[in-house]
Write a protein that holds these residues in place. Structure first.
Motif, PDB file in Angstrom:
ATOM      1  N   ARG A  47      -0.540  -5.349   6.577  1.00 53.26           N
ATOM      2  CA  ARG A  47      -0.024  -4.016   6.260  1.00 53.26           C
ATOM      3  C   ARG A  47       0.767  -3.457   7.436  1.00 53.26           C
ATOM      4  O   ARG A  47       1.870  -2.931   7.264  1.00 53.26           O
ATOM      5  CB  ARG A  47      -1.188  -3.100   5.916  1.00 53.26           C
ATOM      6  N   ASP A  48       0.223  -3.595   8.645  1.00 47.19           N
ATOM      7  CA  ASP A  48       0.917  -3.098   9.836  1.00 47.19           C
ATOM      8  C   ASP A  48       2.225  -3.841  10.070  1.00 47.19           C
ATOM      9  O   ASP A  48       3.228  -3.244  10.451  1.00 47.19           O
ATOM     10  CB  ASP A  48       0.022  -3.227  11.070  1.00 47.19           C
ATOM     11  N   ARG A  58      -4.651  -7.230   4.114  1.00 43.89           N
ATOM     12  CA  ARG A  58      -5.362  -7.109   5.387  1.00 43.89           C
ATOM     13  C   ARG A  58      -4.619  -6.095   6.255  1.00 43.89           C
ATOM     14  O   ARG A  58      -3.403  -5.948   6.157  1.00 43.89           O
ATOM     15  CB  ARG A  58      -5.400  -8.461   6.082  1.00 43.89           C
ATOM     16  N   PRO A  59      -5.348  -5.395   7.139  1.00 37.40           N
ATOM     17  CA  PRO A  59      -4.705  -4.396   7.996  1.00 37.40           C
ATOM     18  C   PRO A  59      -3.555  -4.959   8.835  1.00 37.40           C
ATOM     19  O   PRO A  59      -2.530  -4.308   9.012  1.00 37.40           O
ATOM     20  CB  PRO A  59      -5.837  -3.886   8.880  1.00 37.40           C
ATOM     21  N   SER A  60      -3.695  -6.172   9.347  1.00 34.77           N
ATOM     22  CA  SER A  60      -2.636  -6.741  10.178  1.00 34.77           C
ATOM     23  C   SER A  60      -1.377  -7.007   9.349  1.00 34.77           C
ATOM     24  O   SER A  60      -0.252  -6.812   9.824  1.00 34.77           O
ATOM     25  CB  SER A  60      -3.100  -8.025  10.858  1.00 34.77           C
TER      26      SER A  60
END
Length: 168
Positions: free
Chosen positions: A7-8, A3-5
């Motif tokens: 990954r960030d 998920r992008p969160s």
């Protein structure tokens, strides 16, 4: 796929842990100019973020270091860098002096080397990378790393004053 969160979060953790080391390498690659080194690292981290989903965790630092080397090399080649730069004041340190042994002499000596030689010397002898790792970071052959390192050291030795000691 992450998920992008997530990954960030992973990227932020990586940058928090490794940014100082990347700035140190960049500072050596750009001959001690901390502002340019910060710019190089920022460019490298931007490139790294874009590639982050494809970067393996075990090779993330090596990939980031390669991004720094490439960004420093690209920055050296840019038209803006080739133009003459005017400074309002003369430097406080005379060439050849190293007040307090803080490394300014080393940075000045590294500045005399062409970009490829400087990268090879920094990666091999400051970062302690093997020939294979340095070749990977520089995206060149191992033979090129060996020759650039040897020539770079030869030039640095020629610039260093030789000390003679009188034991009498």
């Amino acid at each position: 796929m992450k998920r992008p969160s997530e990954r960030d979060r992973e990227f932020t953790e990586f940058v928090t842990a490794r940014r100082a080391a990347l700035v140190r390498v960049a500072t050596l690659l750009v001959s001690g100019d901390l502002a340019r080194a910060e710019d190089v690292v920022q460019t490298a981290l931007t490139r790294l973020y874009l590639a982050w989903p494809r970067v393996r965790p075990d090779t993330a630092y090596a990939y980031a270091r390669r991004c720094v080397v490439n960004a420093a090399t690209d920055e050296r080649r840019s038209l803006f860098h080739r133009r003459e730069r005017v400074h309002a004041q003369l430097p406080d340190v005379v060439a050849g002096e190293d007040p307090g042994g803080d490394g300014t002499r080393v940075l000045a000596l590294l500045a005399t080397l062409p970009t490829g030689m400087r990268a090879a010397v920094v990666l091999r002898y400051v970062e302690g990378l093997s020939v294979t790792e340095a070749a990977d970071a520089m995206r060149c052959s191992e033979g090129n790393v060996k020759s650039q390192s040897a020539r770079g050291l030869e030039r640095l030795r020629a610039l260093l004053p030789t000390h003679t000691y009188d034991y009498a």
